[in-house]
Design an enzyme around this catalytic site. Structure first.
Site, PDB file in Angstrom:
ATOM      1  N   LYS A 187       0.874  -1.181   0.000  1.00 23.19           N
ATOM      2  CA  LYS A 187       0.000   0.000   0.000  1.00 23.19           C
ATOM      3  C   LYS A 187       0.904   1.221   0.000  1.00 23.19           C
ATOM      4  O   LYS A 187       1.803   1.334   0.844  1.00 23.19           O
ATOM      5  CB  LYS A 187      -0.900   0.007   1.232  1.00 23.19           C
ATOM      6  N   ASP A 247      -1.438  -2.167  -4.249  1.00 29.95           N
ATOM      7  CA  ASP A 247      -2.860  -2.140  -3.893  1.00 29.95           C
ATOM      8  C   ASP A 247      -3.426  -0.758  -4.203  1.00 29.95           C
ATOM      9  O   ASP A 247      -2.698   0.230  -4.202  1.00 29.95           O
ATOM     10  CB  ASP A 247      -3.033  -2.392  -2.382  1.00 29.95           C
ATOM     11  N   MET A 248      -4.730  -0.675  -4.413  1.00 34.10           N
ATOM     12  CA  MET A 248      -5.348   0.641  -4.626  1.00 34.10           C
ATOM     13  C   MET A 248      -6.114   1.027  -3.360  1.00 34.10           C
ATOM     14  O   MET A 248      -6.886   0.233  -2.824  1.00 34.10           O
ATOM     15  CB  MET A 248      -6.291   0.606  -5.823  1.00 34.10           C
ATOM     16  N   GLN A 296     -10.250  -0.486  -9.548  1.00 34.16           N
ATOM     17  CA  GLN A 296     -11.485  -0.743  -8.797  1.00 34.16           C
ATOM     18  C   GLN A 296     -12.700  -0.516  -9.700  1.00 34.16           C
ATOM     19  O   GLN A 296     -12.945   0.608 -10.149  1.00 34.16           O
ATOM     20  CB  GLN A 296     -11.555   0.205  -7.593  1.00 34.16           C
ATOM     21  N   ARG A 334      -4.650  -5.927 -11.258  1.00 37.95           N
ATOM     22  CA  ARG A 334      -5.620  -6.725 -10.496  1.00 37.95           C
ATOM     23  C   ARG A 334      -6.920  -5.940 -10.600  1.00 37.95           C
ATOM     24  O   ARG A 334      -6.944  -4.736 -10.335  1.00 37.95           O
ATOM     25  CB  ARG A 334      -5.209  -6.829  -9.031  1.00 37.95           C
ATOM     26  N   LYS A 380     -13.671  -5.154  -7.095  1.00 39.51           N
ATOM     27  CA  LYS A 380     -14.823  -4.239  -7.033  1.00 39.51           C
ATOM     28  C   LYS A 380     -14.441  -2.914  -6.394  1.00 39.51           C
ATOM     29  O   LYS A 380     -14.877  -1.856  -6.831  1.00 39.51           O
ATOM     30  CB  LYS A 380     -15.948  -4.884  -6.212  1.00 39.51           C
ATOM     31  N   GLY A 381     -13.651  -2.971  -5.312  1.00 39.26           N
ATOM     32  CA  GLY A 381     -13.311  -1.754  -4.567  1.00 39.26           C
ATOM     33  C   GLY A 381     -13.922  -1.836  -3.182  1.00 39.26           C
ATOM     34  O   GLY A 381     -15.083  -2.243  -3.032  1.00 39.26           O
ATOM     35  N   THR A 400     -12.068 -11.591  -7.175  1.00 40.46           N
ATOM     36  CA  THR A 400     -13.464 -11.571  -6.717  1.00 40.46           C
ATOM     37  C   THR A 400     -13.851 -12.936  -6.151  1.00 40.46           C
ATOM     38  O   THR A 400     -13.290 -13.955  -6.545  1.00 40.46           O
ATOM     39  CB  THR A 400     -14.416 -11.200  -7.869  1.00 40.46           C
ATOM     40  N   ARG A 428     -12.286  -4.467   9.227  1.00 38.76           N
ATOM     41  CA  ARG A 428     -12.722  -4.186   7.847  1.00 38.76           C
ATOM     42  C   ARG A 428     -13.327  -5.427   7.212  1.00 38.76           C
ATOM     43  O   ARG A 428     -14.387  -5.376   6.601  1.00 38.76           O
ATOM     44  CB  ARG A 428     -11.537  -3.719   7.000  1.00 38.76           C
ATOM     45  N   ARG A 429     -12.634  -6.581   7.376  1.00 39.33           N
ATOM     46  CA  ARG A 429     -13.125  -7.822   6.764  1.00 39.33           C
ATOM     47  C   ARG A 429     -14.517  -8.177   7.294  1.00 39.33           C
ATOM     48  O   ARG A 429     -15.406  -8.561   6.571  1.00 39.33           O
ATOM     49  CB  ARG A 429     -12.194  -8.998   7.062  1.00 39.33           C
TER      50      ARG A 429
HETATM   51  P1  FDA Z   1     -18.926  -9.630  -2.928  1.00 34.30           P
HETATM   52  O1  FDA Z   1     -18.571  -8.628  -1.892  1.00 34.30           O
HETATM   53  O2  FDA Z   1     -20.241  -9.541  -3.567  1.00 34.30           O
HETATM   54  O3  FDA Z   1     -18.698 -11.058  -2.337  1.00 34.30           O
HETATM   55  C1  FDA Z   1     -19.187 -12.224  -2.963  1.00 34.30           C
HETATM   56  C2  FDA Z   1     -19.306 -13.325  -1.938  1.00 34.30           C
HETATM   57  O4  FDA Z   1     -18.005 -13.675  -1.469  1.00 34.30           O
HETATM   58  C3  FDA Z   1     -20.058 -12.915  -0.666  1.00 34.30           C
HETATM   59  O5  FDA Z   1     -21.438 -13.114  -0.785  1.00 34.30           O
HETATM   60  C4  FDA Z   1     -19.446 -13.821   0.362  1.00 34.30           C
HETATM   61  O6  FDA Z   1     -20.005 -15.110   0.267  1.00 34.30           O
HETATM   62  C5  FDA Z   1     -18.018 -13.907  -0.087  1.00 34.30           C
HETATM   63  N1  FDA Z   1     -17.202 -12.878   0.560  1.00 34.30           N
HETATM   64  C6  FDA Z   1     -16.793 -11.716   0.033  1.00 34.30           C
HETATM   65  N2  FDA Z   1     -16.023 -11.034   0.912  1.00 34.30           N
HETATM   66  C7  FDA Z   1     -15.983 -11.803   2.021  1.00 34.30           C
HETATM   67  C8  FDA Z   1     -15.358 -11.676   3.289  1.00 34.30           C
HETATM   68  N3  FDA Z   1     -14.625 -10.630   3.613  1.00 34.30           N
HETATM   69  N4  FDA Z   1     -15.514 -12.674   4.175  1.00 34.30           N
HETATM   70  C9  FDA Z   1     -16.238 -13.767   3.883  1.00 34.30           C
HETATM   71  N5  FDA Z   1     -16.867 -13.953   2.708  1.00 34.30           N
HETATM   72  C10 FDA Z   1     -16.742 -12.991   1.794  1.00 34.30           C
HETATM   73  N6  FDA Z   1     -10.134  -3.577  -2.745  1.00 34.30           N
HETATM   74  C11 FDA Z   1      -9.569  -2.359  -2.936  1.00 34.30           C
HETATM   75  O7  FDA Z   1     -10.249  -1.344  -2.868  1.00 34.30           O
HETATM   76  N7  FDA Z   1      -8.223  -2.257  -3.203  1.00 34.30           N
HETATM   77  C12 FDA Z   1      -7.424  -3.351  -3.305  1.00 34.30           C
HETATM   78  O8  FDA Z   1      -6.229  -3.212  -3.566  1.00 34.30           O
HETATM   79  C13 FDA Z   1      -8.013  -4.639  -3.134  1.00 34.30           C
HETATM   80  N8  FDA Z   1      -7.287  -5.772  -3.221  1.00 34.30           N
HETATM   81  C14 FDA Z   1      -7.908  -7.007  -3.219  1.00 34.30           C
HETATM   82  C15 FDA Z   1      -7.173  -8.163  -3.451  1.00 34.30           C
HETATM   83  C16 FDA Z   1      -7.808  -9.387  -3.550  1.00 34.30           C
HETATM   84  C17 FDA Z   1      -7.020 -10.616  -3.850  1.00 34.30           C
HETATM   85  C18 FDA Z   1      -9.236  -9.467  -3.371  1.00 34.30           C
HETATM   86  C19 FDA Z   1      -9.952 -10.765  -3.515  1.00 34.30           C
HETATM   87  C20 FDA Z   1      -9.943  -8.338  -3.079  1.00 34.30           C
HETATM   88  C21 FDA Z   1      -9.295  -7.100  -2.980  1.00 34.30           C
HETATM   89  N9  FDA Z   1     -10.004  -5.941  -2.687  1.00 34.30           N
HETATM   90  C22 FDA Z   1      -9.394  -4.716  -2.841  1.00 34.30           C
HETATM   91  C23 FDA Z   1     -11.379  -6.033  -2.117  1.00 34.30           C
HETATM   92  C24 FDA Z   1     -12.433  -5.957  -3.185  1.00 34.30           C
HETATM   93  O9  FDA Z   1     -12.478  -4.675  -3.697  1.00 34.30           O
HETATM   94  C25 FDA Z   1     -13.825  -6.328  -2.617  1.00 34.30           C
HETATM   95  O10 FDA Z   1     -14.160  -5.439  -1.616  1.00 34.30           O
HETATM   96  C26 FDA Z   1     -13.932  -7.731  -2.074  1.00 34.30           C
HETATM   97  O11 FDA Z   1     -13.216  -8.645  -2.860  1.00 34.30           O
HETATM   98  C27 FDA Z   1     -15.392  -8.187  -2.023  1.00 34.30           C
HETATM   99  O12 FDA Z   1     -15.942  -8.172  -3.327  1.00 34.30           O
HETATM  100  P2  FDA Z   1     -16.322  -9.494  -4.169  1.00 34.30           P
HETATM  101  O13 FDA Z   1     -15.973  -9.206  -5.585  1.00 34.30           O
HETATM  102  O14 FDA Z   1     -15.658 -10.663  -3.586  1.00 34.30           O
HETATM  103  O15 FDA Z   1     -17.884  -9.576  -4.141  1.00 34.30           O
END
Ligand code: FDA
Length: 305
Positions: free
Chosen positions: A97, A131-132, A161, A178, A181-182, A220, A282-283
Site C-alpha cells: 500500500k 494495492d489501490m 477498482q 488486479r 470491485k473496490g 473476486t 474491515r473484513r
Molecule cells: P462480494 O462482496 O459480492 O462477495 C461475494 C461473496 O463472497 C459474498 O457473498 C461472500 O459469500 C463472499 N465474501 C466476500 N467477501 C468476504 C469476506 N470478507 N468474508 C467472507 N466472505 C466474503 N479492494 C480495494 O479497494 N483495493 C485493493 O487493492 C483490493 N485488493 C484485493 C485483493 C484481492 C485478492 C481481493 C480478492 C480483493 C481485494 N479488494 C481490494 C477487495 C475488493 O475490492 C472487494 O471489496 C472484495 O473482494 C469483495 O468483493 P467481491 O468481488 O468478492 O464480491
C-alpha cells in the site's frame, strides 16, 4: 457503511457494534483472514497454499505512517518478506500500500521506497503489486505505477477498482492489473453504488483489459463474476499465462480449490502483521452476513454449553 439489501437488520447492528467488541474476541472471529502477527506465520500459510497448488501475495499489515523513518521501516519489512520467499523457494509475490510507503508524507520518499522494493523483487525474479486505496489516492497511485513501468520496471502491477466510474478510462496502457470491485466507501459522483452496476462495470473493465492484452488478476469471490470471467476466458481462448484468479485468505477456499483443479492460476492474498485488528474489523464489516453467522454460532455454542 453501505450494505447489500439482503443483509438483515440484526447483522447490520452486529457490524456497527464490532468496534466495541473486545480485541481477543475479534481476533478469534478473524483468525481465518490473517496469517498471524509474524512473518513466520505468513511463510507457513504460503507454504500450505503452495502445497495445494495456490499462489500467494503477501501483505504486511501496517498502521498509519507518520514519519519518513516509519515509511522506510515499512519498505524494510517488504525486503524481509521478499528474502524469505526467495530463501524458501515459495511461489508468492508481495502487495504494497503506497500510504504505508509514505505517499501521504512525501511522494518522492514513497517513490524511493517503492522503487527499492521493486528493484529487490526484480533481483529475486519476483513481482510487486500496488494495492489501490481510496479515491483521493487513485491519480497518484496510477502515476507512480506508470512512472516505474516507463522506466523499465516490468515486475510491477497495479489494482483497478470496478466501482469507480473513472476506471474504464484508466485502463489504457496498463500492462498488469488486479481488477476488484473496490472496498472503500466512496460518494455516488465517483463510484457506482448499486450492486449490479458495480458488477456490470467489472465485466466491462475485464473485457477491455483482456482485449488490450493486459495480464489480469481477477480478484473476486462473487460467483456471477467468476462465471462471467470463465466465459470471457473461454470465448477469447485466453491462455493460462495471461490471467489469474485472486481471493482473500479465508474467503471461499473451496471455490479456490475448484478453480485450481480446473487448471486456472489462483492467488491468495495473505495479510500478516502486528496490525491485524484494523484489518479484521474491515473484513468483518465488509461481510455483515458472516458477522451474523459468527454471532449466531457463538450464541449457539454458549447455549449448548
Ligand atoms: P462480494 O462482496 O459480492 O462477495 C461475494 C461473496 O463472497 C459474498 O457473498 C461472500 O459469500 C463472499 N465474501 C466476500 N467477501 C468476504 C469476506 N470478507 N468474508 C467472507 N466472505 C466474503 N479492494 C480495494 O479497494 N483495493 C485493493 O487493492 C483490493 N485488493 C484485493 C485483493 C484481492 C485478492 C481481493 C480478492 C480483493 C481485494 N479488494 C481490494 C477487495 C475488493 O475490492 C472487494 O471489496 C472484495 O473482494 C469483495 O468483493 P467481491 O468481488 O468478492 O464480491
Amino acid at each position: 457503511m453501505r450494505f447489500h439489501p439482503s443483509v438483515s437488520l440484526l447483522d447490520r447492528a452486529i457490524v456497527r457494534l464490532l468496534p466495541a467488541v473486545p480485541k481477543p474476541v475479534v481476533r478469534r472471529l478473524s483468525f481465518r483472514y490473517i496469517a498471524g502477527p509474524s512473518l513466520d506465520d505468513a511463510i507457513r500459510v504460503v507454504e500450505r497454499l503452495n502445497g495445494k497448488g495456490k499462489l500467494a501475495t503477501v501483505d504486511v499489515l501496517g498502521e498509519e505512517i507518520t514519519s519518513p523513518d516509519e515509511a522506510r521501516a515499512s519498505a524494510g519489512q517488504y525486503h524481509d518478506v521478499l528474502a524469505r520467499i526467495d530463501e524458501a523457494g515459495l511461489d508468492a509475490n508481495v502487495s504494497v500500500k503506497l500510504t504505508g510507503l509514505g505517499l501521504e508524507l512525501d511522494q518522492d520518499l514513497c517513490r524511493e521506497n517503492l522503487e527499492s522494493v521493486v528493484r529487490d523483487a526484480a533481483a529475486r525474479g519476483n513481482f510487486v503489486r500496488i494495492d489501490m486505496e481510496d479515491s483521493s489516492l487513485t491519480d497518484r497511485t496510477l502515476e507512480l505505477y506508470r512512472e516505474l513501468r516507463v522506466e523499465g520496471h516490468a515486475n510491477v502491477g497495479v489494482v483497478l477498482q470496478a466501482y469507480l466510474r473513472r476506471t474504464i478510462s484508466d485502463l489504457e496502457g496498463i500492462e498488469n492489473a488486479r481488477l476488484c470491485k473496490g472496498i472503500y466507501v466512496e460518494p455516488p459522483e465517483l463510484a457506482y453504488q448499486e450492486f449490479e452496476a458495480v458488477r456490470a462495470s467489472f465485466i466491462r473493465c475485464l473485457e477491455q483489459l483482456v482485449a488490450q492484452g493486459t495480464y489480469v488478476g481477477i480478484a473476486t469471490h462473487d460467483e456471477d463474476l467468476i462465471g462471467e470471467a470463465l466465459r470471457i476466458i473461454d470465448e477469447v481462448g485466453l491462455t493460462r499465462g495471461r490471467y489469474e484468479f485472486q481471493m482473500l485468505l479465508g474467503v471461499r477456499p473451496d471455490r479456490a480449490d475448484e478453480l485450481v483443479t480446473d487448471g486456472h492460476r489462483l492467488r491468495v492474498y495473505v495479510p500478516y502483521g502486528q496490525h491485524w485488528y484494523e484489518y479484521s474489523l474491515r473484513r468483518l464489516q465488509e461481510n455483515p452476513k458472516l458477522a451474523g453467522y459468527v454471532a449466531a454460532d457463538t450464541v449457539g455454542r454458549a447455549l449448548r454449553r
